[in-house]
Design an enzyme around this catalytic site. Structure first.
Site, PDB file in Angstrom:
ATOM      1  N   ASN A  38       0.831  -1.208   0.000  1.00 26.22           N
ATOM      2  CA  ASN A  38       0.000   0.000   0.000  1.00 26.22           C
ATOM      3  C   ASN A  38       0.865   1.257   0.000  1.00 26.22           C
ATOM      4  O   ASN A  38       0.519   2.260   0.630  1.00 26.22           O
ATOM      5  CB  ASN A  38      -0.934  -0.008   1.224  1.00 26.22           C
ATOM      6  CG  ASN A  38      -2.062   0.988   1.076  1.00 26.22           C
ATOM      7  OD1 ASN A  38      -2.598   1.171  -0.021  1.00 26.22           O
ATOM      8  ND2 ASN A  38      -2.426   1.663   2.156  1.00 26.22           N
ATOM      9  N   SER A 127      -5.124   1.978  17.434  1.00 27.83           N
ATOM     10  CA  SER A 127      -6.080   2.933  16.861  1.00 27.83           C
ATOM     11  C   SER A 127      -7.186   3.252  17.853  1.00 27.83           C
ATOM     12  O   SER A 127      -7.572   2.402  18.676  1.00 27.83           O
ATOM     13  CB  SER A 127      -6.689   2.270  15.617  1.00 27.83           C
ATOM     14  OG  SER A 127      -7.813   2.974  15.186  1.00 27.83           O
ATOM     15  N   TYR A 152     -10.993  -5.195  11.093  1.00 30.34           N
ATOM     16  CA  TYR A 152      -9.781  -4.382  11.242  1.00 30.34           C
ATOM     17  C   TYR A 152      -9.590  -3.969  12.699  1.00 30.34           C
ATOM     18  O   TYR A 152      -8.518  -4.137  13.282  1.00 30.34           O
ATOM     19  CB  TYR A 152      -9.856  -3.127  10.341  1.00 30.34           C
ATOM     20  CG  TYR A 152      -8.811  -2.098  10.704  1.00 30.34           C
ATOM     21  CD1 TYR A 152      -7.475  -2.288  10.357  1.00 30.34           C
ATOM     22  CD2 TYR A 152      -9.144  -0.950  11.442  1.00 30.34           C
ATOM     23  CE1 TYR A 152      -6.515  -1.362  10.717  1.00 30.34           C
ATOM     24  CE2 TYR A 152      -8.185  -0.021  11.808  1.00 30.34           C
ATOM     25  CZ  TYR A 152      -6.867  -0.225  11.441  1.00 30.34           C
ATOM     26  OH  TYR A 152      -5.905   0.688  11.809  1.00 30.34           O
ATOM     27  N   LYS A 156      -6.641  -4.891  15.821  1.00 25.73           N
ATOM     28  CA  LYS A 156      -5.896  -3.977  16.702  1.00 25.73           C
ATOM     29  C   LYS A 156      -6.071  -4.396  18.153  1.00 25.73           C
ATOM     30  O   LYS A 156      -5.107  -4.399  18.933  1.00 25.73           O
ATOM     31  CB  LYS A 156      -6.369  -2.526  16.496  1.00 25.73           C
ATOM     32  CG  LYS A 156      -6.000  -1.950  15.137  1.00 25.73           C
ATOM     33  CD  LYS A 156      -4.498  -1.840  14.957  1.00 25.73           C
ATOM     34  CE  LYS A 156      -4.089  -1.492  13.554  1.00 25.73           C
ATOM     35  NZ  LYS A 156      -2.659  -1.630  13.270  1.00 25.73           N
TER      36      LYS A 156
HETATM   37  P1  NAD Z   1      -0.263   2.618   5.175  1.00 24.96           P
HETATM   38  O1  NAD Z   1      -1.054   1.577   4.461  1.00 24.96           O
HETATM   39  O2  NAD Z   1       0.031   3.880   4.482  1.00 24.96           O
HETATM   40  O3  NAD Z   1       1.113   1.993   5.702  1.00 24.96           O
HETATM   41  C1  NAD Z   1       1.257   0.656   6.057  1.00 24.96           C
HETATM   42  C2  NAD Z   1       2.472   0.137   5.323  1.00 24.96           C
HETATM   43  O4  NAD Z   1       2.667  -1.231   5.671  1.00 24.96           O
HETATM   44  C3  NAD Z   1       2.313   0.189   3.810  1.00 24.96           C
HETATM   45  O5  NAD Z   1       3.446   0.807   3.241  1.00 24.96           O
HETATM   46  C4  NAD Z   1       2.206  -1.268   3.378  1.00 24.96           C
HETATM   47  O6  NAD Z   1       2.775  -1.489   2.118  1.00 24.96           O
HETATM   48  C5  NAD Z   1       2.958  -1.954   4.498  1.00 24.96           C
HETATM   49  N1  NAD Z   1       2.555  -3.333   4.762  1.00 24.96           N
HETATM   50  C6  NAD Z   1       1.312  -3.817   4.985  1.00 24.96           C
HETATM   51  N2  NAD Z   1       1.368  -5.141   5.214  1.00 24.96           N
HETATM   52  C7  NAD Z   1       2.683  -5.495   5.144  1.00 24.96           C
HETATM   53  C8  NAD Z   1       3.380  -6.719   5.296  1.00 24.96           C
HETATM   54  N3  NAD Z   1       2.753  -7.868   5.562  1.00 24.96           N
HETATM   55  N4  NAD Z   1       4.726  -6.706   5.155  1.00 24.96           N
HETATM   56  C9  NAD Z   1       5.400  -5.567   4.879  1.00 24.96           C
HETATM   57  N5  NAD Z   1       4.782  -4.376   4.735  1.00 24.96           N
HETATM   58  C10 NAD Z   1       3.434  -4.346   4.865  1.00 24.96           C
HETATM   59  O7  NAD Z   1      -1.037   2.890   6.554  1.00 24.96           O
HETATM   60  P2  NAD Z   1      -0.764   4.018   7.645  1.00 24.96           P
HETATM   61  O8  NAD Z   1      -1.913   4.956   7.605  1.00 24.96           O
HETATM   62  O9  NAD Z   1       0.604   4.549   7.521  1.00 24.96           O
HETATM   63  O10 NAD Z   1      -0.914   3.161   8.954  1.00 24.96           O
HETATM   64  C11 NAD Z   1       0.226   2.646   9.634  1.00 24.96           C
HETATM   65  C12 NAD Z   1      -0.255   1.858  10.844  1.00 24.96           C
HETATM   66  O11 NAD Z   1      -1.029   2.715  11.679  1.00 24.96           O
HETATM   67  C13 NAD Z   1      -1.151   0.669  10.496  1.00 24.96           C
HETATM   68  O12 NAD Z   1      -0.862  -0.357  11.419  1.00 24.96           O
HETATM   69  C14 NAD Z   1      -2.539   1.224  10.736  1.00 24.96           C
HETATM   70  O13 NAD Z   1      -3.451   0.202  11.061  1.00 24.96           O
HETATM   71  C15 NAD Z   1      -2.294   2.126  11.918  1.00 24.96           C
HETATM   72  N6  NAD Z   1      -3.284   3.198  12.058  1.00 24.96           N
HETATM   73  C16 NAD Z   1      -3.552   4.014  10.987  1.00 24.96           C
HETATM   74  C17 NAD Z   1      -4.502   5.009  11.119  1.00 24.96           C
HETATM   75  C18 NAD Z   1      -4.860   5.881   9.949  1.00 24.96           C
HETATM   76  O14 NAD Z   1      -5.958   6.442   9.939  1.00 24.96           O
HETATM   77  N7  NAD Z   1      -4.003   6.057   8.962  1.00 24.96           N
HETATM   78  C19 NAD Z   1      -5.162   5.201  12.339  1.00 24.96           C
HETATM   79  C20 NAD Z   1      -4.848   4.359  13.407  1.00 24.96           C
HETATM   80  C21 NAD Z   1      -3.894   3.354  13.264  1.00 24.96           C
HETATM   81  C1  WQD Z   2     -14.190  10.484   9.642  1.00 29.66           C
HETATM   82  C2  WQD Z   2     -15.583  11.095   9.577  1.00 29.66           C
HETATM   83  C3  WQD Z   2     -17.194   9.774   8.386  1.00 29.66           C
HETATM   84  C4  WQD Z   2     -15.522  10.073   4.423  1.00 29.66           C
HETATM   85  C5  WQD Z   2     -11.126   5.491  10.424  1.00 29.66           C
HETATM   86  C6  WQD Z   2     -10.954   4.157  11.058  1.00 29.66           C
HETATM   87  C7  WQD Z   2     -10.084   4.277  12.270  1.00 29.66           C
HETATM   88  C8  WQD Z   2      -8.778   4.983  11.936  1.00 29.66           C
HETATM   89  C9  WQD Z   2      -9.006   6.269  11.243  1.00 29.66           C
HETATM   90  C10 WQD Z   2      -7.246   3.274  11.355  1.00 29.66           C
HETATM   91  C11 WQD Z   2     -16.703  10.075   9.797  1.00 29.66           C
HETATM   92  C12 WQD Z   2     -16.962  11.100   7.705  1.00 29.66           C
HETATM   93  C13 WQD Z   2     -15.722  10.212   5.781  1.00 29.66           C
HETATM   94  C14 WQD Z   2     -16.405  10.719   3.530  1.00 29.66           C
HETATM   95  C15 WQD Z   2     -17.601  11.614   5.405  1.00 29.66           C
HETATM   96  N1  WQD Z   2      -7.991   4.209  11.030  1.00 29.66           N
HETATM   97  N2  WQD Z   2     -16.749  10.970   6.260  1.00 29.66           N
HETATM   98  N3  WQD Z   2     -17.415  11.477   4.052  1.00 29.66           N
HETATM   99  O1  WQD Z   2     -14.075   6.439  10.432  1.00 29.66           O
HETATM  100  O2  WQD Z   2     -13.214   8.155  12.100  1.00 29.66           O
HETATM  101  O3  WQD Z   2     -11.761   6.346  11.370  1.00 29.66           O
HETATM  102  O4  WQD Z   2      -9.854   6.049  10.106  1.00 29.66           O
HETATM  103  O5  WQD Z   2      -7.057   2.820  12.426  1.00 29.66           O
HETATM  104  O6  WQD Z   2      -9.857   2.989  12.706  1.00 29.66           O
HETATM  105  O7  WQD Z   2     -12.219   3.650  11.423  1.00 29.66           O
HETATM  106  O8  WQD Z   2     -12.264   8.111   9.786  1.00 29.66           O
HETATM  107  O9  WQD Z   2     -11.817   9.549   7.867  1.00 29.66           O
HETATM  108  O10 WQD Z   2     -13.185   7.459   7.525  1.00 29.66           O
HETATM  109  O11 WQD Z   2     -14.176   9.353   8.785  1.00 29.66           O
HETATM  110  O12 WQD Z   2     -18.549  12.291   5.828  1.00 29.66           O
HETATM  111  O13 WQD Z   2     -16.284  10.592   2.309  1.00 29.66           O
HETATM  112  O14 WQD Z   2     -15.777  11.625   8.267  1.00 29.66           O
HETATM  113  O15 WQD Z   2     -18.542   9.424   8.327  1.00 29.66           O
HETATM  114  O16 WQD Z   2     -17.713  10.691  10.514  1.00 29.66           O
HETATM  115  P1  WQD Z   2     -12.967   7.244  10.958  1.00 29.66           P
HETATM  116  P2  WQD Z   2     -12.809   8.595   8.395  1.00 29.66           P
END
Ligand code: NAD
Ligand code: WQD
Length: 342
Positions: A38, A127, A152, A156
């Site tokens: 990704n 998360s 998902y 976590k």
């Molecule tokens: P991202 O997808 O941009 O980054 C994840 C990276 O991990 C990617 O580069 C992907 O290629 C790599 N990856 C996935 N599976 C792999 C594997 N098996 N081996 C090697 N590489 C692998 O996502 P992000 O937004 O940077 O998120 C990073 C971490 O933070 C994740 O664990 C995600 O669940 C967590 N997180 C993200 C958010 C968010 O909203 N972005 C919120 C809370 C937690």
């Molecule tokens: C935020 C708000 C939507 C898109 C998710 C994961 C969480 C974490 C962060 C990884 C909500 C609204 C969204 C759109 C909208 N990720 N929305 N129109 O759902 O709070 O959290 O990402 O861990 O686990 O669940 O984030 O950015 O999807 O949504 O109105 O096109 O924006 O309904 O209220 P969320 P989000």
């Protein structure tokens, strides 16, 4: 002497790439492993452009134990920051096994090899989704976890338990769980940022793609919530501020003289911002009129969630710094850069 070498799994991704920049800026030695499932290799090149530093990048799957073992054999890092996971909530409902397999196996492999090779410190990307629909806001680390809304989210919760149990059972192992709220924005250089594949699930990339003309119209999911303006409330945390929280967490891990510490920290701003407020601030910060409509609620959304980040301030010395309007300017600069808009 402190071992300042760090393995970053998923370090080419959105949060990982920003964290690698902060690690290099703080003079840590970094090794990155990512299978680019990704992300793009350009993120690695751009990290070097921003920092002026080169570092080893290994394209490998952390679910592949043999490949990961080779990395542990070749590099004597003392700490691991584990980002590698899939993160699309909707997709995890459609394809739960893909999520359980990748997110659990990759973490189990990391912990197993840390134990085998006696590596001390791990930071796990958790998360706010683990809180589910909490009874009270803001949520603290003591707020009881509700059943997760998606596979998902369950991965976590399970990984948090895997880490807690492993630290209890393994002398010399320390862990920090960081619960991120809603990471947004991009590096001020506009060289790294979020790269959603296909239609974005998250709000801000949908906003910036709509502003860029890639999407005709943003749907605001729900205008009838029991919140001041009827839209959902979230805690939007700047991605560079979030990256810096990992440096503070790492410093704390490196300060422990023994093992078997496992701590949890919320990483958010402490301020709830509604979807409507985010849109309004994006428009005013960037002087843009966004095309959006109100639509039905999205299933699985909690009405509101924001962090009490006081534990991170107290114990890690970390707090968010970037004003939301600056974060939204950075997000737009990044979108313009990747869409070649002047
Ligand atoms: P991202 O997808 O941009 O980054 C994840 C990276 O991990 C990617 O580069 C992907 O290629 C790599 N990856 C996935 N599976 C792999 C594997 N098996 N081996 C090697 N590489 C692998 O996502 P992000 O937004 O940077 O998120 C990073 C971490 O933070 C994740 O664990 C995600 O669940 C967590 N997180 C993200 C958010 C968010 O909203 N972005 C919120 C809370 C937690
Ligand atoms: C935020 C708000 C939507 C898109 C998710 C994961 C969480 C974490 C962060 C990884 C909500 C609204 C969204 C759109 C909208 N990720 N929305 N129109 O759902 O709070 O959290 O990402 O861990 O686990 O669940 O984030 O950015 O999807 O949504 O109105 O096109 O924006 O309904 O209220 P969320 P989000």
């Amino acid at each position: 002497m402190k071992n300042n070498k760090v393995l970053v799994t998923g370090g080419a991704g959105y949060i990982g790439s920003h964290t690698v920049v902060e690690l290099l800026n703080a003079n840590y030695e970094v090794v990155v492993v990512d299978n680019l499932a990704n992300s793009e290799i350009s993120a690695i090149e751009n990290i070097s452009k921003i920092t002026g530093k080169k570092f080893p990048f290994i394209q490998a799957d952390t679910c592949d134990l043999a490949s990961l073992r080779k990395i542990f054999e070749a590099h004597e890092f003392g700490s691991v920051i584990h980002f590698a996971a899939y993160k699309a909530v909707g997709e995890s409902v459609e394809e739960p096994l893909k999520y359980y397999q990748n997110n659990l196996m990759s973490f189990i492999n990391v912990i197993a090899l840390m134990k085998e090779f006696k590596r001390a410190n791990v930071i796990f990307s958790s998360s706010a989704t683990v809180y589910g629909d909490a009874d009270e806001q803001p949520v603290t680390e003591q707020t009881p976890l509700k059943p997760a809304n998606s596979p998902y989210g369950r991965t976590k919760q399970i990984c948090e338990d895997i880490l807690k149990d492993s630290v209890k059972a393994c002398e010399g192992l320390n862990g920090i769980i960081l619960r991120y709220f809603n990471p947004v924005g991009a590096h001020p250089s506009a060289l790294i940022g979020e790269l959603p594949r296909g239609v974005p699930n998250n709000l801000l990339p949908f906003i910036t793609q709509t502003a860029a003309g890639i999407r005709p119209c943003l749907k605001v999911f729900g205008k009838d919530y029991d919140t001041p303006d009827g839209t959902c409330i979230r805690d939007f945390i700047d991605v560079v501020d979030l990256a810096k929280a990992h440096i503070c967490a790492l410093e704390r891990l490196l300060s422990f003289s023994g093992g078997q510490n496992c701590e949890i920290y919320n990483v958010g701003t402490g301020k709830g911002v509604s979807v409507q407020e985010l849109i309004d601030t994006f428009e005013s910060a960037n002087n843009i009129k966004l095309n959006y409509v109100y639509a039905d609620r999205r299933s699985g959304d909690v009405p509101e969630v924001w962090a009490d980040p006081s534990k991170a301030k107290r114990e890690l010395g970390w707090q968010s710094q970037t004003p939301l309007c600056q974060t939204l300017k950075n997000a737009w600069a990044w979108q313009k850069n990747i869409s070649s808009i002047k």
